[in-house]
Structures are given as C-alpha cells and as structure tokens.
Design an enzyme around this catalytic site. Structure first.
Site, PDB file in Angstrom:
ATOM      1  N   GLU A   1      45.132  40.208  33.088  1.00 29.91           N
ATOM      2  CA  GLU A   1      45.808  39.327  34.041  1.00 29.91           C
ATOM      3  C   GLU A   1      45.029  39.262  35.357  1.00 29.91           C
ATOM      4  O   GLU A   1      44.825  38.195  35.934  1.00 29.91           O
ATOM      5  CB  GLU A   1      47.227  39.845  34.337  1.00 29.91           C
ATOM      6  CG  GLU A   1      48.139  39.873  33.134  1.00 29.91           C
ATOM      7  CD  GLU A   1      48.108  41.191  32.377  1.00 29.91           C
ATOM      8  OE1 GLU A   1      47.013  41.796  32.243  1.00 29.91           O
ATOM      9  OE2 GLU A   1      49.168  41.610  31.904  1.00 29.91           O
TER      10      GLU A   1
ATOM     11  N   ASN B   1      40.870  42.258  29.400  1.00 29.28           N
ATOM     12  CA  ASN B   1      40.769  43.591  30.011  1.00 29.28           C
ATOM     13  C   ASN B   1      39.339  44.095  29.899  1.00 29.28           C
ATOM     14  O   ASN B   1      38.631  43.828  28.931  1.00 29.28           O
ATOM     15  CB  ASN B   1      41.779  44.584  29.417  1.00 29.28           C
ATOM     16  CG  ASN B   1      41.709  44.740  27.909  1.00 29.28           C
ATOM     17  OD1 ASN B   1      41.328  43.830  27.196  1.00 29.28           O
ATOM     18  ND2 ASN B   1      42.090  45.902  27.430  1.00 29.28           N
ATOM     19  N   ILE B   2      38.922  44.793  30.954  1.00 29.02           N
ATOM     20  CA  ILE B   2      37.548  45.303  31.055  1.00 29.02           C
ATOM     21  C   ILE B   2      37.649  46.784  31.407  1.00 29.02           C
ATOM     22  O   ILE B   2      38.037  47.135  32.531  1.00 29.02           O
ATOM     23  CB  ILE B   2      36.763  44.535  32.145  1.00 29.02           C
ATOM     24  CG1 ILE B   2      36.756  43.022  31.854  1.00 29.02           C
ATOM     25  CG2 ILE B   2      35.330  45.075  32.240  1.00 29.02           C
ATOM     26  CD1 ILE B   2      36.234  42.154  32.988  1.00 29.02           C
ATOM     27  N   GLU B   3      37.348  47.623  30.419  1.00 28.52           N
ATOM     28  CA  GLU B   3      37.543  49.071  30.624  1.00 28.52           C
ATOM     29  C   GLU B   3      36.278  49.730  31.164  1.00 28.52           C
ATOM     30  O   GLU B   3      35.229  49.092  31.329  1.00 28.52           O
ATOM     31  CB  GLU B   3      37.991  49.703  29.298  1.00 28.52           C
ATOM     32  CG  GLU B   3      39.347  49.138  28.870  1.00 28.52           C
ATOM     33  CD  GLU B   3      39.963  49.845  27.689  1.00 28.52           C
ATOM     34  OE1 GLU B   3      39.251  50.581  26.968  1.00 28.52           O
ATOM     35  OE2 GLU B   3      41.184  49.648  27.499  1.00 28.52           O
TER      36      GLU B   3
ATOM     37  N   CYS C   1      42.800  44.933  34.220  1.00 33.56           N
ATOM     38  CA  CYS C   1      43.640  44.278  33.209  1.00 33.56           C
ATOM     39  C   CYS C   1      43.243  42.812  33.042  1.00 33.56           C
ATOM     40  O   CYS C   1      42.684  42.191  33.956  1.00 33.56           O
ATOM     41  CB  CYS C   1      45.100  44.324  33.615  1.00 33.56           C
ATOM     42  SG  CYS C   1      45.851  45.954  33.555  1.00 33.56           S
TER      43      CYS C   1
ATOM     44  N   CYS D   1      49.395  44.490  38.150  1.00 33.54           N
ATOM     45  CA  CYS D   1      49.223  43.039  37.928  1.00 33.54           C
ATOM     46  C   CYS D   1      50.414  42.262  38.484  1.00 33.54           C
ATOM     47  O   CYS D   1      50.251  41.164  39.030  1.00 33.54           O
ATOM     48  CB  CYS D   1      49.022  42.754  36.450  1.00 33.54           C
ATOM     49  SG  CYS D   1      47.417  43.332  35.847  1.00 33.54           S
TER      50      CYS D   1
HETATM   51  N1  THU Z   1      46.200  46.166  29.895  1.00 35.70           N
HETATM   52  C1  THU Z   1      46.067  44.866  30.293  1.00 35.70           C
HETATM   53  O1  THU Z   1      44.956  44.318  30.306  1.00 35.70           O
HETATM   54  N2  THU Z   1      47.179  44.184  30.663  1.00 35.70           N
HETATM   55  C2  THU Z   1      48.452  44.667  30.552  1.00 35.70           C
HETATM   56  O2  THU Z   1      49.388  43.959  30.868  1.00 35.70           O
HETATM   57  C3  THU Z   1      48.679  46.030  30.072  1.00 35.70           C
HETATM   58  C4  THU Z   1      47.461  46.865  29.894  1.00 35.70           C
HETATM   59  C5  THU Z   1      45.010  46.872  29.418  1.00 35.70           C
HETATM   60  C6  THU Z   1      44.501  47.967  30.299  1.00 35.70           C
HETATM   61  C7  THU Z   1      43.744  48.824  29.296  1.00 35.70           C
HETATM   62  O3  THU Z   1      42.435  48.285  29.121  1.00 35.70           O
HETATM   63  C8  THU Z   1      44.500  48.640  27.991  1.00 35.70           C
HETATM   64  O4  THU Z   1      45.297  47.472  28.171  1.00 35.70           O
HETATM   65  C9  THU Z   1      45.395  49.800  27.627  1.00 35.70           C
HETATM   66  O5  THU Z   1      46.238  50.120  28.674  1.00 35.70           O
END
Ligand code: THU
Length: 137
Positions: free
Chosen positions: A55, A42-44, A53, A94
C-alpha cells in the site's frame, strides 16, 4: 472501473512482490480521483524493519508523481502460490499513511472477503479516531 477490476490490478501488482523472507506476496492498486492507477508491491529487506508494504509503495509512487487526490485502493495478499481470495487488511502504518493523504469520509479500501466476494470499507471505519493533518490545525 469496478471494484473487481481494481482488485485485478492489485493482483497484477502482486506479481512484482519482493518478499523472500515472509513469502507473503502483497499487491495494491491505488486509484486517483481522476482515474489513474498506481501499482505497489511489498518490498522486504534482510534487516526486516525497512520492509515497505504494498500500500505504501503505491502511495509513495503516486505522491512522487504529484498526485494528491485519491479515491480507492484495492489490496490483495497471500502466501506465494496461494489464492488471493483471502482478506488482507492494511497494517496500522499504512492506515496512517492513508490518513495523511485521503479523506477518511470518502476513501474506500477494497479487499477480497475470502468467500469469492469483496469487502469495501471507508477509511473512517478502518481507522476510527485517527490522527491526521486536521489535528494540527
Ligand atoms: N504486508 C503488506 O504489504 N501489506 C499489508 O497490508 C500487510 C503486510 C507485507 C509486509 C511483509 O512484506 C509481508 O506482508 C508480511 O507481513
């Protein structure tokens, strides 16, 4: 590769997570039908909504490389420093990206079950009555 080994690949991918806002680190390992593995994390973003996300990072990396045939994805997520033996299911966005590129009848989603075991689900059960390219034909 076993489901456990694919989860171990997702654990490695999680180390790359950029998640300074939620501190929830997610990793994904996407397997093509010919056995190649693409990692994603995940890259915020400070503006929050551009967050990608794990995925989708894995899918977009693979799609860019020309891959179109996918077999399985393993997903692990947990707060920074915590055990990844918890179930983190893919978000709705996703699931929709999976529906674009995967056969819902055969594509498998692998997650820890939170009790030391593994959950394996077909995309058709994860996204029932989904909308896919088939609906546009
Ligand atoms: N996130 C994912 O990368 N995949 C998921 O299936 C659920 C949520 C990430 C998004 C965000 O960076 C963090 O988790 C919290 O929601």
């Amino acid at each position: 590769m076993t489901a456990r080994e694919l989860l171990d690949e997702a654990i490695k991918a999680r180390e790359k997570s950029y998640s300074p806002y939620s501190n929830f680190q997610v990793g994904a390992a996407l397997e093509t039908k010919d056995g190649k593995i693409y990692h994603g994390c995940n890259i915020e973003n400070a503006a929050y909504s551009p967050t990608n996300c794990a995925e989708r990072t894995a899918f977009f990396r693979a799609i860019y490389e020309g891959e179109r045939q996918f077999a399985r994805i393993a997903i692990v997520g947990a707060p920074k420093g915590k055990s990844t033996d918890i179930l983190t299911a893919p978000c709705g966005v996703c699931r929709q990206v999976m529906a674009e590129f995967c056969d819902a009848e055969t594509f498998v989603i692998i997650m820890p079950d939170g009790k030391g075991g593994i959950v394996e689900m077909l995309l058709k059960d994860m996204l029932p009555y989904g909308f896919s390219p088939e609906n546009l034909k």
